[in-house]
Scaffold this motif. Structure first.
Motif, PDB file in Angstrom:
ATOM      1  N   LEU A  58       0.831  -1.206   0.000  1.00 35.23           N
ATOM      2  CA  LEU A  58       0.000   0.000   0.000  1.00 35.23           C
ATOM      3  C   LEU A  58       0.865   1.255   0.000  1.00 35.23           C
ATOM      4  N   ALA A  59       1.918   1.246   0.790  1.00 29.47           N
ATOM      5  CA  ALA A  59       2.791   2.418   0.893  1.00 29.47           C
ATOM      6  C   ALA A  59       3.383   2.782  -0.462  1.00 29.47           C
ATOM      7  N   PHE A  60       3.820   1.784  -1.237  1.00 23.17           N
ATOM      8  CA  PHE A  60       4.420   2.079  -2.533  1.00 23.17           C
ATOM      9  C   PHE A  60       3.398   2.618  -3.519  1.00 23.17           C
ATOM     10  N   PHE A  61       2.189   2.081  -3.487  1.00 26.27           N
ATOM     11  CA  PHE A  61       1.164   2.604  -4.374  1.00 26.27           C
ATOM     12  C   PHE A  61       0.738   4.010  -3.966  1.00 26.27           C
ATOM     13  N   VAL A  62       0.790   4.314  -2.689  1.00 20.80           N
ATOM     14  CA  VAL A  62       0.506   5.681  -2.236  1.00 20.80           C
ATOM     15  C   VAL A  62       1.581   6.629  -2.754  1.00 20.80           C
ATOM     16  N   GLY A  63       2.843   6.191  -2.702  1.00 18.80           N
ATOM     17  CA  GLY A  63       3.933   7.021  -3.182  1.00 18.80           C
ATOM     18  C   GLY A  63       3.882   7.229  -4.682  1.00 18.80           C
ATOM     19  N   SER A  64       3.594   6.171  -5.435  1.00 21.78           N
ATOM     20  CA  SER A  64       3.501   6.230  -6.895  1.00 21.78           C
ATOM     21  C   SER A  64       2.908   4.925  -7.382  1.00 21.78           C
ATOM     22  N   TRP A  65       1.789   4.976  -8.070  1.00 24.54           N
ATOM     23  CA  TRP A  65       1.160   3.728  -8.516  1.00 24.54           C
ATOM     24  C   TRP A  65       2.068   2.994  -9.504  1.00 24.54           C
ATOM     25  N   ARG A  66       2.851   3.754 -10.285  1.00 21.55           N
ATOM     26  CA  ARG A  66       3.774   3.104 -11.212  1.00 21.55           C
ATOM     27  C   ARG A  66       4.870   2.353 -10.453  1.00 21.55           C
ATOM     28  N   MET A  67       5.326   2.940  -9.355  1.00 21.87           N
ATOM     29  CA  MET A  67       6.345   2.267  -8.561  1.00 21.87           C
ATOM     30  C   MET A  67       5.800   0.953  -8.004  1.00 21.87           C
ATOM     31  N   GLY A  68       4.554   0.985  -7.551  1.00 21.00           N
ATOM     32  CA  GLY A  68       3.928  -0.241  -7.074  1.00 21.00           C
ATOM     33  C   GLY A  68       3.831  -1.293  -8.157  1.00 21.00           C
ATOM     34  N   VAL A  69       3.520  -0.867  -9.378  1.00 18.99           N
ATOM     35  CA  VAL A  69       3.414  -1.798 -10.503  1.00 18.99           C
ATOM     36  C   VAL A  69       4.762  -2.444 -10.809  1.00 18.99           C
ATOM     37  N   PHE A  70       5.832  -1.647 -10.822  1.00 18.37           N
ATOM     38  CA  PHE A  70       7.152  -2.203 -11.103  1.00 18.37           C
ATOM     39  C   PHE A  70       7.590  -3.166 -10.000  1.00 18.37           C
ATOM     40  N   GLY A  71       7.287  -2.837  -8.753  1.00 20.89           N
ATOM     41  CA  GLY A  71       7.614  -3.753  -7.666  1.00 20.89           C
ATOM     42  C   GLY A  71       6.871  -5.070  -7.805  1.00 20.89           C
ATOM     43  N   LEU A  72       5.593  -4.993  -8.138  1.00 26.31           N
ATOM     44  CA  LEU A  72       4.804  -6.209  -8.336  1.00 26.31           C
ATOM     45  C   LEU A  72       5.310  -7.023  -9.520  1.00 26.31           C
ATOM     46  N   LEU A  73       5.654  -6.334 -10.602  1.00 25.43           N
ATOM     47  CA  LEU A  73       6.165  -7.042 -11.777  1.00 25.43           C
ATOM     48  C   LEU A  73       7.421  -7.832 -11.425  1.00 25.43           C
ATOM     49  N   GLY A  74       8.350  -7.193 -10.721  1.00 30.15           N
ATOM     50  CA  GLY A  74       9.573  -7.886 -10.325  1.00 30.15           C
ATOM     51  C   GLY A  74       9.294  -9.077  -9.432  1.00 30.15           C
ATOM     52  N   ILE A 201      13.237   5.079   6.391  1.00 31.54           N
ATOM     53  CA  ILE A 201      12.459   3.840   6.282  1.00 31.54           C
ATOM     54  C   ILE A 201      11.916   3.684   4.876  1.00 31.54           C
ATOM     55  N   ALA A 202      11.491   4.795   4.256  1.00 36.68           N
ATOM     56  CA  ALA A 202      10.975   4.737   2.892  1.00 36.68           C
ATOM     57  C   ALA A 202      12.056   4.287   1.911  1.00 36.68           C
ATOM     58  N   GLU A 203      13.293   4.732   2.140  1.00 37.58           N
ATOM     59  CA  GLU A 203      14.387   4.400   1.218  1.00 37.58           C
ATOM     60  C   GLU A 203      14.753   2.920   1.255  1.00 37.58           C
ATOM     61  N   VAL A 204      14.259   2.178   2.249  1.00 35.77           N
ATOM     62  CA  VAL A 204      14.409   0.720   2.233  1.00 35.77           C
ATOM     63  C   VAL A 204      13.822   0.172   0.930  1.00 35.77           C
ATOM     64  N   GLY A 205      12.772   0.829   0.433  1.00 36.35           N
ATOM     65  CA  GLY A 205      12.166   0.478  -0.844  1.00 36.35           C
ATOM     66  C   GLY A 205      12.429   1.503  -1.928  1.00 36.35           C
ATOM     67  N   LEU A 206      13.496   2.305  -1.758  1.00 32.72           N
ATOM     68  CA  LEU A 206      13.955   3.288  -2.736  1.00 32.72           C
ATOM     69  C   LEU A 206      12.962   4.415  -2.996  1.00 32.72           C
ATOM     70  N   SER A 207      12.170   4.749  -2.002  1.00 35.17           N
ATOM     71  CA  SER A 207      11.274   5.895  -2.101  1.00 35.17           C
ATOM     72  C   SER A 207      11.818   7.016  -1.232  1.00 35.17           C
ATOM     73  N   ALA A 208      11.758   8.253  -1.727  1.00 35.64           N
ATOM     74  CA  ALA A 208      12.257   9.391  -0.961  1.00 35.64           C
ATOM     75  C   ALA A 208      11.130  10.138  -0.260  1.00 35.64           C
ATOM     76  N   HIS A 209       9.910   9.612  -0.314  1.00 35.20           N
ATOM     77  CA  HIS A 209       8.760  10.288   0.277  1.00 35.20           C
ATOM     78  C   HIS A 209       8.610   9.914   1.749  1.00 35.20           C
ATOM     79  N   TRP A 210       8.597  10.898   2.621  1.00 34.01           N
ATOM     80  CA  TRP A 210       8.546  10.627   4.055  1.00 34.01           C
ATOM     81  C   TRP A 210       7.265   9.897   4.439  1.00 34.01           C
ATOM     82  N   VAL A 212       5.625   7.714   2.737  1.00 36.26           N
ATOM     83  CA  VAL A 212       5.765   6.294   2.427  1.00 36.26           C
ATOM     84  C   VAL A 212       6.458   5.588   3.592  1.00 36.26           C
ATOM     85  N   GLY A 213       7.491   6.234   4.146  1.00 37.27           N
ATOM     86  CA  GLY A 213       8.179   5.673   5.302  1.00 37.27           C
ATOM     87  C   GLY A 213       7.285   5.575   6.522  1.00 37.27           C
ATOM     88  N   ALA A 214       6.412   6.568   6.709  1.00 38.13           N
ATOM     89  CA  ALA A 214       5.493   6.526   7.848  1.00 38.13           C
ATOM     90  C   ALA A 214       4.552   5.336   7.747  1.00 38.13           C
TER      91      ALA A 214
END
Length: 334
Positions: A58-74, A201-210, A212-214
């Motif tokens: 959920l956090a990744f899709f909140v940060g960017s739905w495309r980022m969530g899609v790429f994570g799921l694809l991998g 915490i967000a950067e654990v998944g390569l997101s710079a959005h605070w 997402v880390g919360a």
């Protein structure tokens, strides 16, 4: 929560999983497959709790739905590859075969952007991650060291370093990776510090959005009090150390210096070592080492365009686990 043994051998947790070892290529039902993919996201924070993985997703899709899609694809491609190669079903159930592919997809999106070539590289990289994971698991077994995120770092790092050589792959980077204030003065604000705390915490998944880390921090507390507290302590110490040493405020605010510290805090403090006062102090030293090592590897990779990724976490964790056998007050749990 994941146990140390699962990182070494990932024995099946259920009778159904154990039975599957006799037919390792059998495809799972939709519920089980969903749990496997969600746990792949949970493993970004070294957790097998399916609810924690769901919060991470959920956090990744909140940060960017495309980022969530790429994570799921991998995650999907790596998991499918593991099935095709007959990998132990217990490892797949725990998300251990999907999370490196997930990280690869996230990294390629962040640094290359959402282009057709990036999708193709994600598929290829996710397949290779399974092969690298098997090789590293075998090579590290005599020293009782887990592969951790090394498959992702090897594959993702190689792809990102090579990308500028290919005009159909490299387009100058992606706007997806824009820190809060990557450049600017040297004066800290309160915003820099609390943004940095969550961005670590967000950067654990390569997101710079605070934010997402919360959300990811909530997921860690869903997994258990210990991983949640470990992330809090690791992130806070990394922010304080980076501030005390005079790191650029924008980089601290973006979580550049602290995400490896968070992973080290969780790995040493809750997963691989017995929970004692000595272990807690040992873990704090590891967090400090990872923070400084992050700066060192950033400088090392910069001249040739390499990426630090989570190498500081891997090196620090391997070092401290290998050294633990020499210290009677530090006990490994496996």
């Amino acid at each position: 929560m994941i146990t140390p043994d699962t990182w070494q051998s990932a024995a099946p947790e259920t009778a159904a999983a154990a039975a599957d070892t006799a037919r390792p290529t059998a495809f799972p039902g939709p519920v089980r497959l969903t749990a496997q993919l969600v746990r792949s996201f949970g493993q970004l924070g070294l957790q097998t709790n399916v609810w924690a993985g769901g919060v991470f997703l959920l956090a990744f899709f909140v940060g960017s739905w495309r980022m969530g899609v790429f994570g799921l694809l991998g995650a999907v491609v790596s998991t499918a590859t593991a099935y095709a190669l007959g990998v132990d079903r217990g490892r797949i159930d725990l998300g251990l075969e999907g999370f490196s592919g997930c990280l690869t997809g996230l990294a390629l999106f962040v640094f290359l952007g959402p282009r057709l070539s990036t999708y193709l590289l994600t598929v290829v990289g996710a397949v290779v991650c399974v092969l690298i994971c098997a090789a590293l698991t075998a090579l590290l077994a005599p020293w009782r060291l887990p592969a951790l995120t090394a498959p992702f770092c090897v594959v993702g790092g190689a792809l990102l370093t090579a990308a500028p050589a290919f005009t159909r792959v490299w387009h100058g980077g992606s706007p997806a990776f824009v820190p809060v204030r990557a450049t600017g003065g040297t004066r800290y604000t309160w915003t820099d510090l609390w943004h940095g705390f969550f961005a670590n915490i967000a950067e654990v998944g390569l997101s710079a959005h605070w934010y997402v880390g919360a959300i990811m921090l909530v997921g860690l507390f869903v997994a258990g009090i210990r991983p949640g507290l470990a992330a809090v302590v690791g992130s806070a110490l990394a922010v304080l150390l980076a501030w005390g040493l005079g790191a650029p405020p924008g980089a601290v605010a973006a979580g550049v210096y602290g995400y490896n510290a968070v992973l080290v805090a969780i790995a040493l403090g809750t997963l691989f070592l017995a929970g004692t006062v000595s272990t807690a102090l040992y873990t704090l030293v590891g967090v400090a080492v990872a923070t400084v090592l992050t700066a060192a590897l950033n400088a090392y990779f910069a001249p040739f365009g390499g990426r630090t990724l989570s190498w500081p976490f891997i090196i620090t964790t391997w070092l401290f686990l290998a050294a633990a056998t020499s210290f009677p007050r530090i006990r490994r749990t496996a």
